[in-house]
Design a protein around this motif. Structure first.
Motif, PDB file in Angstrom:
ATOM      1  N   GLY A 136       0.808  -1.204   0.000  1.00 45.62           N
ATOM      2  CA  GLY A 136       0.000   0.000   0.000  1.00 45.62           C
ATOM      3  C   GLY A 136       0.845   1.257   0.000  1.00 45.62           C
ATOM      4  O   GLY A 136       2.076   1.236   0.147  1.00 45.62           O
ATOM      5  N   SER A 154      -4.682   1.982  -4.862  1.00 42.59           N
ATOM      6  CA  SER A 154      -5.937   1.941  -4.101  1.00 42.59           C
ATOM      7  C   SER A 154      -7.017   2.819  -4.697  1.00 42.59           C
ATOM      8  O   SER A 154      -8.169   2.395  -4.858  1.00 42.59           O
ATOM      9  N   CYS A 199      -8.670  -0.542  -2.857  1.00 45.02           N
ATOM     10  CA  CYS A 199      -8.021  -0.211  -1.586  1.00 45.02           C
ATOM     11  C   CYS A 199      -7.556  -1.464  -0.839  1.00 45.02           C
ATOM     12  O   CYS A 199      -6.527  -1.449  -0.155  1.00 45.02           O
TER      13      CYS A 199
END
Length: 399
Positions: A97, A234, A240
């Motif tokens: 992420g 995301s 996400c």
């Protein structure tokens, strides 16, 4: 008695998740809670991305390489090249992420006690990452009255100390939606060159620019060793949960540091990279519909809010957030009151008080961040709730 770490105690609560218990309680009472507090898009994740995982032939789910699958890094480099960025696979390290990209940037570029300058309001977790890494946020205030444009470069320069190591920006900006112009980016680059600073550039929302042209830090010339790009899939692919980001730099020594940090977590998510690699094969026209939908949602939210007495809201040029000034005594109190004491036809809304996006005490006290990530029908209902709430709130400041 066992002691907690000072770091853990000092971590600030998430400005967009801290009211979740109140929202859960409201739902248990039977209320519909419209979630405008968090950037979780309701746009469908591209089916081709999901199919890449569903149809994968996997006998053993192994570790991926520390830097990420080379095939994905090639495709990601090609994606950047289509944007005019001079990126090759060796410049890219895949992260868990965008959050891990931010963490790696602070750990790799700063030592404990060092400072980084950020225009405020800023993405709330930057403050938490500073606590976690032992570094310090130094804020330069952007003003709602100026549409949250980049503050004067002299304001940045005045805050530089011997401990300053970087400037961190986000463009298109979360939470303001402001898109920094080429001239503003050049000013930041020149400042970093003059004072030998890193320019950390969070570009999670680059596909969503509506009234301004996107300029990446990597579009800037003559500062390759200073620039670190922070990225994630995301938002642009409504993915996400894949937890796939990237940290990109042409600074070889810094890449080596990021690689050693990445070895500590062994590898980024393998299944998420399958999703991300499939996303890289989507046609460039994929974003046309998504961008048009967000633009329509933005315009609807702005139109409705500007019809409410006492509300001030600038036009965001990108991302999918607005920061608004509300005629309330305290936005934190108002946001909690919405979930505890208010309902409109069995509905209410969840918003993010903006104080959590500022480092300067007292700022943002009457401001909120709203995310236009839900469909236009829901936005309409949420705006009905907001209009009714501003009329009923006991702490309204509008005479």
């Amino acid at each position: 008695m066992l002691q907690l770490s000072q770091r853990g105690v000092a971590l600030p609560a998430s400005p967009y998740r801290k009211l979740t218990p109140y929202a859960d309680a409201a739902r248990q009472r039977g209320l519909i809670v419209h979630p405008l507090n968090i950037g979780q898009p309701d746009i469908e994740t591209p089916p081709a991305m999901l199919a890449a995982v569903q149809q994968a032939s996997i006998e053993v789910l192994e570790y991926s390489p520390t830097a990420g699958y080379l095939s994905y890094r090639h495709k990601l480099a090609e994606y950047y090249q289509r944007l005019g960025l001079p990126v090759v696979p060796e410049d890219v390290l895949v992260t868990t992420g965008g959050s891990e990209a931010i963490s790696f940037a602070l750990l790799g570029c700063l030592d404990p006690g060092d400072e980084f300058i950020v225009p405020e309001p800023f993405y709330g977790p930057y403050a938490a990452f500073a606590v976690a890494t032992g570094t310090h946020v130094v804020a330069v205030t952007a003003r709602l009255e100026d549409n949250f444009a980049l503050p004067p470069i002299t304001d940045f320069e005045r805050r530089i100390t011997p401990r300053t190591k970087a400037i961190l920006i986000c463009s298109p900006n979360n939470p303001t939606g402001y898109v920094y112009s080429r001239a503003e980016m050049e000013q930041l680059k020149d400042l970093c060159l003059r004072h030998n600073l890193y320019l950390l550039s969070d570009e999670a929302y680059r596909e969503f620019c509506y009234d301004a042209e996107y300029t990446s830090a990597l579009h800037l010339q003559g500062a390759d060793d200073h620039i670190v790009l922070l990225d994630t899939i995301s938002k642009r692919y409504s993915a996400c949960g894949a937890r796939i980001g990237a940290i990109v730099t042409k600074n070889r020594a810094l890449r080596d540091v990021f690689f050693k940090l990445a070895q500590l977590r062994v590898s980024p998510p393998g299944l998420g990279q399958l999703l991300a690699e499939a996303a890289a094969d989507l046609p460039e026209t994929y974003f046309d519909h998504t961008k048009a939908e967000y633009l329509a949602r933005r315009d609807l939210m702005l139109r409705r809010m500007r019809a409410m007495p006492g509300v001030q809201v600038p036009t965001p040029s990108g991302a999918f957030y607005v920061i608004a000034h509300l005629p309330v005594d305290d936005a934190d109190r108002f946001a909690q009151w919405l979930l505890e004491s208010f309902s409109h036809h069995g509905q209410t809304l969840m918003i993010s008080p903006a104080s959590g996006f500022y480092a300067t005490p007292g700022l943002g006290r009457q401001q909120v961040r709203l995310a236009y990530v839900v469909n236009q029908e829901v936005i309409g209902k949420a705006m009905d709730c907001l209009a009714a709430a501003l009329e009923q709130y006991p702490g309204r400041t509008l005479e």
